[in-house]
Design a protein around this motif. Sequence first.
Motif, short mmCIF file in Angstrom:
data_model
loop_
_atom_site.label_atom_id
_atom_site.label_comp_id
_atom_site.label_asym_id
_atom_site.label_seq_id
_atom_site.Cartn_x
_atom_site.Cartn_y
_atom_site.Cartn_z
N ALA A 43 13.83 10.21 5.97
CA ALA A 43 12.98 11.33 6.42
C ALA A 43 11.87 11.58 5.40
O ALA A 43 10.70 11.79 5.77
CB ALA A 43 13.83 12.58 6.62
N LEU A 44 12.22 11.55 4.12
CA LEU A 44 11.21 11.72 3.06
C LEU A 44 10.20 10.57 3.10
O LEU A 44 8.99 10.79 2.91
CB LEU A 44 11.89 11.78 1.69
CG LEU A 44 12.73 13.04 1.39
CD1 LEU A 44 13.55 12.83 0.13
CD2 LEU A 44 11.82 14.27 1.26
N SER A 45 10.70 9.38 3.35
CA SER A 45 9.81 8.22 3.43
C SER A 45 8.81 8.38 4.57
O SER A 45 7.60 8.17 4.39
CB SER A 45 10.64 6.94 3.62
OG SER A 45 9.79 5.81 3.77
N ASP A 66 0.80 -1.23 0.00
CA ASP A 66 0.00 0.00 0.00
C ASP A 66 0.83 1.28 0.00
O ASP A 66 0.48 2.27 0.65
CB ASP A 66 -0.95 0.00 1.21
CG ASP A 66 -2.19 0.85 0.96
OD1 ASP A 66 -2.54 1.07 -0.22
OD2 ASP A 66 -2.80 1.32 1.93
N PHE A 67 1.94 1.27 -0.72
CA PHE A 67 2.70 2.51 -0.95
C PHE A 67 2.21 3.15 -2.24
O PHE A 67 1.92 2.46 -3.22
CB PHE A 67 4.20 2.23 -1.08
CG PHE A 67 4.88 1.92 0.22
CD1 PHE A 67 5.29 2.94 1.07
CD2 PHE A 67 5.11 0.61 0.61
CE1 PHE A 67 5.92 2.66 2.27
CE2 PHE A 67 5.74 0.32 1.80
CZ PHE A 67 6.14 1.34 2.65
N GLY A 68 2.15 4.49 -2.22
CA GLY A 68 1.72 5.20 -3.42
C GLY A 68 2.86 5.52 -4.36
O GLY A 68 2.75 5.39 -5.58
N LYS A 69 4.00 5.94 -3.77
CA LYS A 69 5.14 6.36 -4.58
C LYS A 69 6.43 5.76 -4.06
O LYS A 69 6.51 5.27 -2.94
CB LYS A 69 5.24 7.88 -4.59
CG LYS A 69 4.07 8.58 -5.28
CD LYS A 69 4.32 10.07 -5.44
CE LYS A 69 3.17 10.72 -6.20
NZ LYS A 69 3.43 12.15 -6.47
N ALA A 70 7.45 5.80 -4.94
CA ALA A 70 8.78 5.31 -4.58
C ALA A 70 9.80 6.42 -4.75
O ALA A 70 9.70 7.24 -5.67
CB ALA A 70 9.16 4.12 -5.46
#
Length: 485
Positions: free
Chosen positions: A445-447, A343-347
């Motif tokens: 941190a971005l994650s 269920d991740f939207g972006k990488a």
Amino acid sequence: MERERKIKRKSLSKKRATEKTQRKTKALDSQTSSQVNLRVAVSQMNFVVGDFEYNVNRIENCLKDATKFGADLILFPELALTGYPPEDLLLKDDFIAKNKKFLKHLALSVKGIVAVVGYVEKVKKSLYNSAALLHKGKVVGNYRKMILPNYGVFDEKRYFIEGNEPTCFVMNGIKIGLSICEDIWEVNGPGQKVCEEGQADVLINISSSPYFKGKGKTRENMIRQRARQYKAHVVYANLIGGQDELVFDGHSLVVAPDGTFLAKGNAFEEEMIYADLKIYPKTKKQNLKKLINSSIRTYHVPAILNNKRKPVIIKRRVRKMESIEEVFEALVLGTRDYIKKNDFGKAAIGLSGGIDSALTAVIAVKAIGSENVVGITMPSNYSSRGSIDDSEALAKNLGIRIISLPIKEAMLAYDKILSKVFKNLPSDTTEENLQARIRGNLMMALSNKMGWLVLTTGNKSEFSVGYCTLYGDMAGGFAVIKDVP
């Protein structure tokens, strides 16, 4: 006089028994002298571990499609109901209970067709990796996997008990043997017994066989060999999809007794595969005594083959892949499923201007689309202009967003904090590793903030020899190319 009457009765009894056997043999001969057509469907689908509602919904849709297309029998992969591999979910009682509940619900959807579905069977405290035989709204039989793999990526003996009973079922005079994955890889496995001793006309195998480079060709050769050895049709249904670090390639097969391919599934694609089997049921007159004393469990399914005019099976295009394309498609599928199933939207990918980060970015874009991939550059005092330019050119070519986070100030802050402790000590790999660890912190941190999955870019050689930085370029959620051969 009495003795003569006894002899006469005994002779008459023998005569009647002989006539009965002859009638039985004659009936069998008449059954086996004519061709029987069996339309089989193979559901090569991508299931989700633990998502019973999703899996059952997919199975029900396939059942509808196969029934409309006139299939008599449909196969689903190993543990299709639970998803494969369920691993420690098998230790949860509610998971096993749900599996049983959804199987009963699914059986109600099976009408006008016979279905074989992989599920988990619980008997007292023991679990079996089983195949359920579904017909007319009921579970009419099952088979327990007899050979459990416990090597490499497999640890089935941790969870399951081995079955001990070769099994087949009969529908319309056709005898069909059941097997699950590893059962067919063993030449002297249960398939041999049901086909030779049990005289099965068809051997089916539901499977969740993971991919490695060249696995498809290896599997094809093995299945052809089994068909020839067992003198039976072989229908092989394999899973597709990614689950953590495993990738399942599909590549399902239908093979005639002479080893001819009747149908093939594409690799790394969901699809329904149909084939018409022209079967001359094996003559049993020479094996009546053997069959009566057989240890093979046999279910009789009162299914009547659909003899109505059926849609024509159009010859499908099966794409041939060179080894490099095959590996690439496996990486794309594995990456896509890891991102979507978690269920991740972006990488997010740290771009260095090098080959590894470029390849990882290409795979990610193919997997989830350029709009869902973000490239991060983190230049330092040691970064060349060329590496920055190459990263920007890559992002432009792929159509992905790029974010630049220079780490010069962070490096100076670390130098200041450590200056007293490192006083009079020469610069070495410590400072180099600090760069990698600062970058790792920024990526995570971005994650955390954005909900992006960080894809690490280390290759197999680097991980093998430890040429990477702990808490630095190893930081991330999924290592896309860590096992590329």
